[in-house]
Design a protein around this motif. Structure first.
Motif, PDB file in Angstrom:
ATOM      1  N   ALA A  63      21.764   2.288  -6.955  1.00  0.00           N
ATOM      2  CA  ALA A  63      20.726   1.248  -7.026  1.00  0.00           C
ATOM      3  C   ALA A  63      21.319  -0.126  -7.333  1.00  0.00           C
ATOM      4  O   ALA A  63      20.768  -1.144  -6.934  1.00  0.00           O
ATOM      5  N   SER A  64      22.478  -0.133  -8.019  1.00  0.00           N
ATOM      6  CA  SER A  64      23.123  -1.407  -8.361  1.00  0.00           C
ATOM      7  C   SER A  64      23.980  -1.945  -7.224  1.00  0.00           C
ATOM      8  O   SER A  64      24.563  -3.018  -7.335  1.00  0.00           O
ATOM      9  N   ASP A  84      14.286   8.514  -2.196  1.00  0.00           N
ATOM     10  CA  ASP A  84      13.519   7.273  -2.183  1.00  0.00           C
ATOM     11  C   ASP A  84      14.346   6.119  -2.743  1.00  0.00           C
ATOM     12  O   ASP A  84      14.336   5.015  -2.210  1.00  0.00           O
ATOM     13  N   ILE A  85      15.092   6.373  -3.803  1.00  0.00           N
ATOM     14  CA  ILE A  85      15.931   5.332  -4.396  1.00  0.00           C
ATOM     15  C   ILE A  85      17.026   4.924  -3.420  1.00  0.00           C
ATOM     16  O   ILE A  85      17.329   3.751  -3.265  1.00  0.00           O
ATOM     17  N   GLY A 103      10.125  -3.050   0.742  1.00  0.00           N
ATOM     18  CA  GLY A 103       9.944  -4.207  -0.113  1.00  0.00           C
ATOM     19  C   GLY A 103      10.434  -4.041  -1.535  1.00  0.00           C
ATOM     20  O   GLY A 103      10.145  -4.890  -2.367  1.00  0.00           O
ATOM     21  N   LEU A 104      11.143  -2.968  -1.839  1.00  0.00           N
ATOM     22  CA  LEU A 104      11.676  -2.831  -3.192  1.00  0.00           C
ATOM     23  C   LEU A 104      12.826  -3.815  -3.374  1.00  0.00           C
ATOM     24  O   LEU A 104      13.749  -3.860  -2.569  1.00  0.00           O
ATOM     25  N   THR A 105      12.740  -4.561  -4.427  1.00  0.00           N
ATOM     26  CA  THR A 105      13.815  -5.496  -4.737  1.00  0.00           C
ATOM     27  C   THR A 105      14.919  -4.764  -5.482  1.00  0.00           C
ATOM     28  O   THR A 105      14.754  -3.608  -5.890  1.00  0.00           O
ATOM     29  N   TYR A 106      16.004  -5.451  -5.683  1.00  0.00           N
ATOM     30  CA  TYR A 106      17.124  -4.912  -6.464  1.00  0.00           C
ATOM     31  C   TYR A 106      16.623  -4.451  -7.832  1.00  0.00           C
ATOM     32  O   TYR A 106      16.906  -3.332  -8.258  1.00  0.00           O
ATOM     33  N   SER A 107      15.866  -5.293  -8.510  1.00  0.00           N
ATOM     34  CA  SER A 107      15.348  -4.947  -9.839  1.00  0.00           C
ATOM     35  C   SER A 107      14.455  -3.721  -9.772  1.00  0.00           C
ATOM     36  O   SER A 107      14.547  -2.833 -10.625  1.00  0.00           O
ATOM     37  N   GLN A 108      13.588  -3.665  -8.775  1.00  0.00           N
ATOM     38  CA  GLN A 108      12.685  -2.527  -8.644  1.00  0.00           C
ATOM     39  C   GLN A 108      13.438  -1.230  -8.380  1.00  0.00           C
ATOM     40  O   GLN A 108      13.066  -0.181  -8.904  1.00  0.00           O
ATOM     41  N   MET A 161       0.812  -1.182   0.000  1.00  0.00           N
ATOM     42  CA  MET A 161       0.000   0.000   0.000  1.00  0.00           C
ATOM     43  C   MET A 161       0.863   1.256   0.000  1.00  0.00           C
ATOM     44  O   MET A 161       0.598   2.180  -0.746  1.00  0.00           O
ATOM     45  N   THR A 162       1.913   1.254   0.863  1.00  0.00           N
ATOM     46  CA  THR A 162       2.806   2.406   0.938  1.00  0.00           C
ATOM     47  C   THR A 162       3.485   2.651  -0.402  1.00  0.00           C
ATOM     48  O   THR A 162       3.612   3.796  -0.837  1.00  0.00           O
ATOM     49  N   ASN A 163       3.915   1.553  -1.068  1.00  0.00           N
ATOM     50  CA  ASN A 163       4.576   1.704  -2.375  1.00  0.00           C
ATOM     51  C   ASN A 163       3.639   2.318  -3.401  1.00  0.00           C
ATOM     52  O   ASN A 163       4.059   3.121  -4.233  1.00  0.00           O
TER      53      ASN A 163
END
Length: 174
Positions: free
Chosen positions: A153-154, A41-42, A51-56, A1-3
Motif C-alpha cells: 500500500a505504501s 482489494d488493497i 478512486g482510493l488515494t494513497y492514504s486510503q 458508490m462502488t467503494n
C-alpha cells in the motif's frame, strides 16, 4: 458508490467472522477467503482506479489488524500475553507506521519509508521481549502478512527485501 458497496461487504464479512468465530486459532475457509478478498482489494489496480488515494489504501490495511482476535484469545483461551495493554501497544505501533507513511506521501523518499518500517519492526521486537510469547507462530504470520500489505500500500514491493521474504525479515527477531 462502488467503494461504499465494497466497504459494506468487507465490514459485513468482518462482523460475520467475529460473530461466528470458532474455538480454534486456525483460520476457517470463509475467513481465508475474506482475508484474500481484502488483500486483493488493497493490491488491485481496480482499488486504485476506484478512486482510493494513497492514504486510503494505507488506512484500508487496518482492516487486516489481528489485534482484536489476539485480545479474544486472552478471554477464550486464557492466553495471558494478550492483555489490553499489549494488544493496544501492538496496534499503536502499526497506527504510527501508517501515519508516518501517509505523512511521507505516495512519492515520498523510499529510504525514509523503509526507516518507518524499521522503527515499527524494532518496536515489535521490544514488545515481544517485554512479554515473550506475544508473537508466536500464528501471530508472526499475522504480522508478516500485515507488514507485507502495508508495504504494498505504501508503494514498495515486499519481494525487494530479504531475498523476497519481505521487509520485516530485515529487522525482526520473532
Amino acid at each position: 458508490m462502488t467503494n461504499l458497496i465494497i466497504g459494506a461487504i468487507i465490514i459485513g464479512g468482518i462482523i460475520y467472522l467475529f460473530a461466528n468465530s470458532k474455538k480454534t486459532n486456525k483460520i476457517s475457509q470463509p475467513e481465508k477467503n475474506l482475508v484474500e478478498e481484502i488483500k486483493t482489494d488493497i493490491n488491485s489496480e481496480s482499488a486504485q482506479n476506484d478512486g482510493l488515494t494513497y492514504s486510503q489504501r494505507l488506512i484500508k490495511t487496518k482492516e487486516l489488524y489481528p489485534f482484536a482476535k489476539w485480545r479474544g484469545n486472552f478471554f477464550e483461551y486464557e492466553m495471558e500475553q494478550y492483555t489490553e495493554e499489549n494488544c493496544n501497544e501492538a496496534k499503536s505501533i502499526f497506527d504510527n507506521l501508517i501515519s508516518k507513511l501517509i505523512s511521507l506521501g505516495e512519492n515520498g523518499n523510499r529510504t525514509k519509508k523503509e526507516k518507518c518500517f524499521e522503527i515499527a519492526i524494532k518496536s515489535l521486537n521490544k514488545l515481544n521481549e517485554k512479554d515473550e510469547g506475544i508473537i508466536e507462530t500464528d501471530e508472526r504470520e499475522d504480522l508478516c502478512e500485515l507488514i507485507d500489505q502495508i508495504t504494498i500500500a505504501s508503494g514498495l514491493n515486499p519481494e525487494d527485501y530479504a531475498d523476497g521474504d519481505g521487509i520485516s525479515d530485515l529487522w525482526r527477531e520473532w
